[in-house]
Motif scaffolding. Structure first.
Motif, PDB file in Angstrom:
ATOM      1  N   MET A   1      45.487  45.788  49.072  1.00  0.00           N
ATOM      2  CA  MET A   1      45.742  45.240  47.753  1.00  0.00           C
ATOM      3  C   MET A   1      45.194  43.820  47.705  1.00  0.00           C
ATOM      4  O   MET A   1      45.602  42.963  48.451  1.00  0.00           O
ATOM      5  N   SER A   2      44.254  43.597  46.819  1.00  0.00           N
ATOM      6  CA  SER A   2      43.718  42.252  46.632  1.00  0.00           C
ATOM      7  C   SER A   2      44.321  41.671  45.365  1.00  0.00           C
ATOM      8  O   SER A   2      44.283  42.298  44.316  1.00  0.00           O
ATOM      9  N   GLU A   3      44.889  40.506  45.490  1.00  0.00           N
ATOM     10  CA  GLU A   3      45.507  39.880  44.321  1.00  0.00           C
ATOM     11  C   GLU A   3      44.670  38.717  43.852  1.00  0.00           C
ATOM     12  O   GLU A   3      44.113  37.973  44.648  1.00  0.00           O
ATOM     13  N   GLN A   4      44.572  38.581  42.555  1.00  0.00           N
ATOM     14  CA  GLN A   4      43.902  37.438  41.960  1.00  0.00           C
ATOM     15  C   GLN A   4      44.970  36.596  41.275  1.00  0.00           C
ATOM     16  O   GLN A   4      45.935  37.133  40.752  1.00  0.00           O
ATOM     17  N   TRP A   5      44.802  35.311  41.307  1.00  0.00           N
ATOM     18  CA  TRP A   5      45.801  34.433  40.693  1.00  0.00           C
ATOM     19  C   TRP A   5      45.147  33.577  39.653  1.00  0.00           C
ATOM     20  O   TRP A   5      44.069  33.056  39.893  1.00  0.00           O
ATOM     21  N   PRO A   6      45.726  33.390  38.514  1.00  0.00           N
ATOM     22  CA  PRO A   6      46.954  34.050  38.065  1.00  0.00           C
ATOM     23  C   PRO A   6      46.674  35.505  37.681  1.00  0.00           C
ATOM     24  O   PRO A   6      45.541  35.875  37.370  1.00  0.00           O
ATOM     25  N   LEU A   7      47.732  36.330  37.715  1.00  0.00           N
ATOM     26  CA  LEU A   7      47.588  37.746  37.384  1.00  0.00           C
ATOM     27  C   LEU A   7      47.377  37.918  35.882  1.00  0.00           C
ATOM     28  O   LEU A   7      48.083  37.313  35.083  1.00  0.00           O
ATOM     29  N   PRO A   8      46.416  38.742  35.472  1.00  0.00           N
ATOM     30  CA  PRO A   8      46.214  38.974  34.034  1.00  0.00           C
ATOM     31  C   PRO A   8      47.281  39.918  33.490  1.00  0.00           C
ATOM     32  O   PRO A   8      47.798  40.771  34.205  1.00  0.00           O
ATOM     33  N   THR A   9      47.607  39.786  32.216  1.00  0.00           N
ATOM     34  CA  THR A   9      48.634  40.640  31.608  1.00  0.00           C
ATOM     35  C   THR A   9      48.049  41.841  30.885  1.00  0.00           C
ATOM     36  O   THR A   9      48.794  42.702  30.434  1.00  0.00           O
TER      37      THR A   9
ATOM     38  N   LEU B   1      48.533  45.739  37.137  1.00  0.00           N
ATOM     39  CA  LEU B   1      47.424  46.126  38.005  1.00  0.00           C
ATOM     40  C   LEU B   1      46.465  44.968  38.243  1.00  0.00           C
ATOM     41  O   LEU B   1      46.297  44.106  37.382  1.00  0.00           O
ATOM     42  N   ASP B   2      45.830  45.002  39.414  1.00  0.00           N
ATOM     43  CA  ASP B   2      44.804  43.999  39.702  1.00  0.00           C
ATOM     44  C   ASP B   2      43.459  44.490  39.170  1.00  0.00           C
ATOM     45  O   ASP B   2      43.378  45.541  38.531  1.00  0.00           O
ATOM     46  N   ALA B   3      42.405  43.768  39.445  1.00  0.00           N
ATOM     47  CA  ALA B   3      41.079  44.097  38.915  1.00  0.00           C
ATOM     48  C   ALA B   3      40.579  45.450  39.409  1.00  0.00           C
ATOM     49  O   ALA B   3      39.778  46.096  38.739  1.00  0.00           O
ATOM     50  N   ASP B   4      41.057  45.913  40.574  1.00  0.00           N
ATOM     51  CA  ASP B   4      40.635  47.203  41.126  1.00  0.00           C
ATOM     52  C   ASP B   4      41.493  48.359  40.613  1.00  0.00           C
ATOM     53  O   ASP B   4      41.244  49.510  40.957  1.00  0.00           O
ATOM     54  N   GLY B   5      42.528  48.061  39.820  1.00  0.00           N
ATOM     55  CA  GLY B   5      43.415  49.104  39.314  1.00  0.00           C
ATOM     56  C   GLY B   5      44.563  49.429  40.241  1.00  0.00           C
ATOM     57  O   GLY B   5      45.301  50.380  40.009  1.00  0.00           O
ATOM     58  N   SER B   6      44.725  48.623  41.299  1.00  0.00           N
ATOM     59  CA  SER B   6      45.843  48.831  42.227  1.00  0.00           C
ATOM     60  C   SER B   6      47.055  48.040  41.744  1.00  0.00           C
ATOM     61  O   SER B   6      46.903  46.918  41.243  1.00  0.00           O
ATOM     62  N   PRO B   7      48.258  48.606  41.892  1.00  0.00           N
ATOM     63  CA  PRO B   7      49.445  47.872  41.446  1.00  0.00           C
ATOM     64  C   PRO B   7      49.693  46.634  42.302  1.00  0.00           C
ATOM     65  O   PRO B   7      49.610  46.686  43.521  1.00  0.00           O
ATOM     66  N   CYS B   8      49.949  45.500  41.640  1.00  0.00           N
ATOM     67  CA  CYS B   8      50.318  44.290  42.373  1.00  0.00           C
ATOM     68  C   CYS B   8      51.766  43.895  42.069  1.00  0.00           C
ATOM     69  O   CYS B   8      52.347  43.099  42.805  1.00  0.00           O
TER      70      CYS B   8
END
Length: 147
Positions: free
Chosen positions: A1-9, A99-106
């Motif tokens: 899981m790759s997280e980007q900050w801040p998370l988009p809504t 979801l993150d940019a890859d569609g994985s739940p964060c």
């Protein structure tokens, strides 16, 4: 899981009763938990204490374009809201996943014992060129953030 900050809504998904069918929404609001308190003033003192009483949840509101009349979600809402409370309410579990940019739940929130309490169609307006929107308001007995 790759997280980007801040998370988009804008990138989220909803699972209703274990199914992702019929769960594409434009907006989700009401992910909120708070402790209700009661003020208590100690005798002979100017101190005021706030004593916890109970946990309170706001209703979950889902917005989307008006769905097909054969929608499983709409059938559940109709059966619940149009039954005049003459039959037992069937509850479901609803999961909201950010979801993150890859569609994985964060982030994941689970809502338990969910049932519809309100269904609303936004106004129709002859001079606007907008999608007809319906809102479904759900109440629940508890929530848990699982990720």
């Amino acid at each position: 899981m790759s997280e980007q900050w801040p998370l988009p809504t804008f990138h989220f998904s909803i699972v209703i009763g274990g199914s992702m069918d019929d769960a594409a929404f434009q907006e989700v609001t009401g992910i909120q938990t708070q402790i209700e308190t009661q003020e208590y003033q100690e005798g002979g003192s100017n101190l005021v204490y706030h004593l916890p009483q109970f946990i309170k949840y706001s209703n979950l509101t889902l917005k989307r374009g008006i769905a097909d009349s054969q929608s499983a979600l709409m059938k559940w809402c109709q059966n619940t809201l149009e039954s005049q409370l003459n039959k037992p309410i069937k509850t479901k579990t609803v999961t909201v996943r950010l979801l993150d940019a890859d569609g994985s739940p964060c982030r994941i929130w689970e809502f338990h014992n969910v049932y519809p309490v309100k269904w609303n169609v936004n106004e129709f307006h002859a001079t606007k060129n907008e999608v007809a929107i319906e809102e479904i308001e759900l109440c629940y007995s508890r929530t848990k953030r699982t990720l």
